[in-house]
Design a protein around this motif. Structure first.
Motif, mmCIF file in Angstrom:
data_model
loop_
_atom_site.group_PDB
_atom_site.id
_atom_site.type_symbol
_atom_site.label_atom_id
_atom_site.label_comp_id
_atom_site.label_asym_id
_atom_site.label_seq_id
_atom_site.Cartn_x
_atom_site.Cartn_y
_atom_site.Cartn_z
ATOM 1 N N GLN A 5 1.082 -1.137 -0.063
ATOM 2 C CA GLN A 5 0.079 0.138 0.096
ATOM 3 C C GLN A 5 0.857 1.252 0.144
ATOM 4 O OE1 GLN A 5 -2.485 0.095 3.279
ATOM 5 N NE2 GLN A 5 -3.719 -1.784 2.593
ATOM 6 N N ARG A 6 0.273 2.107 -0.704
ATOM 7 C CA ARG A 6 0.873 3.703 -0.738
ATOM 8 C C ARG A 6 -0.038 4.581 -0.525
ATOM 9 N NH1 ARG A 6 5.641 4.115 -4.048
ATOM 10 N NH2 ARG A 6 7.107 2.601 -3.339
ATOM 11 N N MET A 7 0.360 5.706 0.376
ATOM 12 C CA MET A 7 -0.793 6.713 0.448
ATOM 13 C C MET A 7 -0.509 7.954 -0.741
ATOM 14 S SD MET A 7 -1.598 9.428 3.521
ATOM 15 C CE MET A 7 -0.041 9.024 4.510
ATOM 16 N N VAL A 8 -1.576 8.032 -1.173
ATOM 17 C CA VAL A 8 -1.459 9.249 -2.102
ATOM 18 C C VAL A 8 -2.346 10.478 -1.466
ATOM 19 C CG1 VAL A 8 -2.086 10.098 -4.346
ATOM 20 C CG2 VAL A 8 -1.289 7.698 -4.217
ATOM 21 N N ILE A 9 -1.765 11.712 -1.744
ATOM 22 C CA ILE A 9 -2.595 12.850 -1.030
ATOM 23 C C ILE A 9 -3.099 13.520 -2.430
ATOM 24 C CG2 ILE A 9 -2.559 15.018 0.357
ATOM 25 C CD1 ILE A 9 -0.274 13.704 2.026
ATOM 26 N N ILE A 10 -4.295 13.693 -2.445
ATOM 27 C CA ILE A 10 -5.120 14.359 -3.562
ATOM 28 C C ILE A 10 -5.641 15.655 -3.112
ATOM 29 C CG2 ILE A 10 -6.641 14.299 -5.457
ATOM 30 C CD1 ILE A 10 -6.426 11.127 -5.382
ATOM 31 N N GLU A 15 -14.845 17.227 -7.726
ATOM 32 C CA GLU A 15 -14.573 16.515 -8.828
ATOM 33 C C GLU A 15 -13.262 16.207 -9.422
ATOM 34 O OE1 GLU A 15 -17.101 14.897 -10.528
ATOM 35 O OE2 GLU A 15 -18.427 15.317 -8.713
ATOM 36 N N ALA A 16 -12.228 16.983 -9.247
ATOM 37 C CA ALA A 16 -10.939 16.972 -9.565
ATOM 38 C C ALA A 16 -10.345 15.497 -9.025
ATOM 39 C CB ALA A 16 -10.043 18.135 -9.274
ATOM 40 N N GLN A 17 -10.698 15.494 -7.424
ATOM 41 C CA GLN A 17 -10.271 14.466 -6.715
ATOM 42 C C GLN A 17 -10.642 13.219 -7.130
ATOM 43 O OE1 GLN A 17 -10.785 14.989 -2.530
ATOM 44 N NE2 GLN A 17 -10.318 17.241 -2.688
ATOM 45 N N PHE A 18 -12.146 13.046 -7.522
ATOM 46 C CA PHE A 18 -12.549 12.051 -8.037
ATOM 47 C C PHE A 18 -12.141 11.346 -9.485
ATOM 48 C CE2 PHE A 18 -16.855 13.607 -5.921
ATOM 49 C CZ PHE A 18 -16.451 12.830 -4.884
ATOM 50 N N LYS A 19 -11.391 12.479 -10.429
ATOM 51 C CA LYS A 19 -11.103 12.060 -11.373
ATOM 52 C C LYS A 19 -9.506 11.758 -11.198
ATOM 53 C CE LYS A 19 -12.988 15.295 -14.686
ATOM 54 N NZ LYS A 19 -12.785 16.617 -15.692
ATOM 55 N N ALA A 20 -8.781 12.032 -10.388
ATOM 56 C CA ALA A 20 -7.698 11.769 -10.134
ATOM 57 C C ALA A 20 -7.779 10.277 -9.487
ATOM 58 C CB ALA A 20 -6.849 12.587 -9.086
ATOM 59 N N GLN A 21 -8.508 10.007 -8.458
ATOM 60 C CA GLN A 21 -8.663 8.531 -8.003
ATOM 61 C C GLN A 21 -8.974 7.706 -9.249
ATOM 62 O OE1 GLN A 21 -11.665 8.912 -5.045
ATOM 63 N NE2 GLN A 21 -10.478 9.875 -3.653
ATOM 64 N N CYS A 22 -9.876 8.085 -9.918
ATOM 65 C CA CYS A 22 -10.448 7.187 -11.092
ATOM 66 C C CYS A 22 -8.844 7.032 -12.166
ATOM 67 C CB CYS A 22 -11.498 7.667 -11.851
ATOM 68 S SG CYS A 22 -13.069 7.626 -11.322
ATOM 69 N N ARG A 23 -8.082 7.888 -12.056
ATOM 70 C CA ARG A 23 -6.867 7.832 -13.326
ATOM 71 C C ARG A 23 -5.814 6.800 -12.673
ATOM 72 N NH1 ARG A 23 -5.832 13.092 -16.447
ATOM 73 N NH2 ARG A 23 -7.731 12.735 -17.761
ATOM 74 N N ILE A 24 -5.872 6.981 -11.250
ATOM 75 C CA ILE A 24 -4.913 6.158 -10.370
ATOM 76 C C ILE A 24 -5.583 4.546 -10.509
ATOM 77 C CG2 ILE A 24 -3.916 5.440 -8.291
ATOM 78 C CD1 ILE A 24 -4.184 8.560 -7.411
ATOM 79 N N GLU A 31 -1.554 -1.857 -15.349
ATOM 80 C CA GLU A 31 -0.497 -2.253 -14.864
ATOM 81 C C GLU A 31 -0.520 -3.575 -14.207
ATOM 82 O OE1 GLU A 31 2.535 -1.090 -15.769
ATOM 83 O OE2 GLU A 31 1.801 0.762 -16.673
ATOM 84 N N ASN A 32 -1.867 -4.052 -14.288
ATOM 85 C CA ASN A 32 -2.081 -5.384 -13.476
ATOM 86 C C ASN A 32 -1.493 -5.564 -12.185
ATOM 87 O OD1 ASN A 32 -3.281 -6.637 -15.804
ATOM 88 N ND2 ASN A 32 -1.173 -6.906 -16.891
ATOM 89 N N PHE A 33 -1.925 -4.528 -11.380
ATOM 90 C CA PHE A 33 -1.636 -4.515 -9.983
ATOM 91 C C PHE A 33 -2.382 -5.503 -9.100
ATOM 92 C CE2 PHE A 33 1.406 -1.032 -11.093
ATOM 93 C CZ PHE A 33 2.407 -1.242 -9.983
ATOM 94 N N PHE A 34 -3.505 -5.937 -9.547
ATOM 95 C CA PHE A 34 -4.661 -6.656 -9.046
ATOM 96 C C PHE A 34 -5.220 -7.705 -10.095
ATOM 97 C CE2 PHE A 34 -6.487 -2.701 -9.803
ATOM 98 C CZ PHE A 34 -7.768 -2.838 -10.394
ATOM 99 N N LYS A 41 -9.493 -1.747 -3.134
ATOM 100 C CA LYS A 41 -10.019 -1.056 -2.082
ATOM 101 C C LYS A 41 -9.449 0.319 -2.034
ATOM 102 C CE LYS A 41 -11.682 -4.783 0.329
ATOM 103 N NZ LYS A 41 -12.155 -5.420 1.786
ATOM 104 N N LEU A 42 -10.232 1.221 -1.496
ATOM 105 C CA LEU A 42 -9.825 2.407 -1.442
ATOM 106 C C LEU A 42 -10.128 3.184 0.008
ATOM 107 C CD1 LEU A 42 -9.010 5.220 -2.665
ATOM 108 C CD2 LEU A 42 -11.081 5.626 -3.229
ATOM 109 N N GLU A 43 -9.216 3.789 0.635
ATOM 110 C CA GLU A 43 -9.340 4.634 2.037
ATOM 111 C C GLU A 43 -9.185 5.929 1.602
ATOM 112 O OE1 GLU A 43 -7.401 5.044 6.173
ATOM 113 O OE2 GLU A 43 -7.836 3.017 5.512
#
Length: 135
Positions: A5-10, A15-24, A31-34, A41-43
């Motif tokens: 797990q890595r923490m990403v601060i957005i 709406e910009a936060q939702f877009k960034a989450q979707c891009r990640i 990249e087949n990370f899962f 899962k998202l926190e």
């Protein structure tokens, strides 16, 4: 946190936060990370004005319970939390990616409603509404 797990601060408008989450999320899939059957899962931690935290919780926890039932995400507003220097507290949301995003949107709707109510002029205390007069 475990090594996977890595923490990403957005930071930015919701709406910009939702877009960034979707891009990640999209990049992780690309990249087949899962695996195909795994659910990402998202926190998310949302800062809300301390006076609005009660609106997110609702009377007797009714609103937060409805949010959890509707979205299938876990929503936690710690009761013993001390507001930060901007008088904000953190609401923690966790669950499957899309459930977590839906819960975030619902909380943003609650906060927008609180802001609208604050902007409405309030009648002076003790003032009676005007009585309509007959002509």
């Amino acid at each position: 946190m475990d090594a996977k797990q890595r923490m990403v601060i957005i930071i930015g408008p919701p709406e910009a936060q939702f877009k960034a989450q979707c891009r990640i999320f999209g990049k992780l899939k690309e990249e087949n990370f899962f695996g195909p059957k795994e659910e990402v899962k998202l926190e998310a931690h949302i800062k809300v004005p301390s006076f609005a935290a009660g609106r997110v919780i609702g009377k007797g926890g009714k609103t937060v319970n409805e949010l959890q039932n509707l979205t299938c995400a876990e929503v936690v507003v710690p009761r013993d939390q001390t507001p930060d220097e901007n008088d904000q507290v953190i609401v923690k949301i966790s669950g499957h990616f899309f459930a977590c995003q839906l819960a975030q949107r619902k909380i943003q709707e609650i906060l927008a409603q609180v802001r609208r109510q604050q902007q409405q002029p309030k009648p002076p205390s003790g003032a009676q509404p005007p009585i309509p007069r007959r002509k």
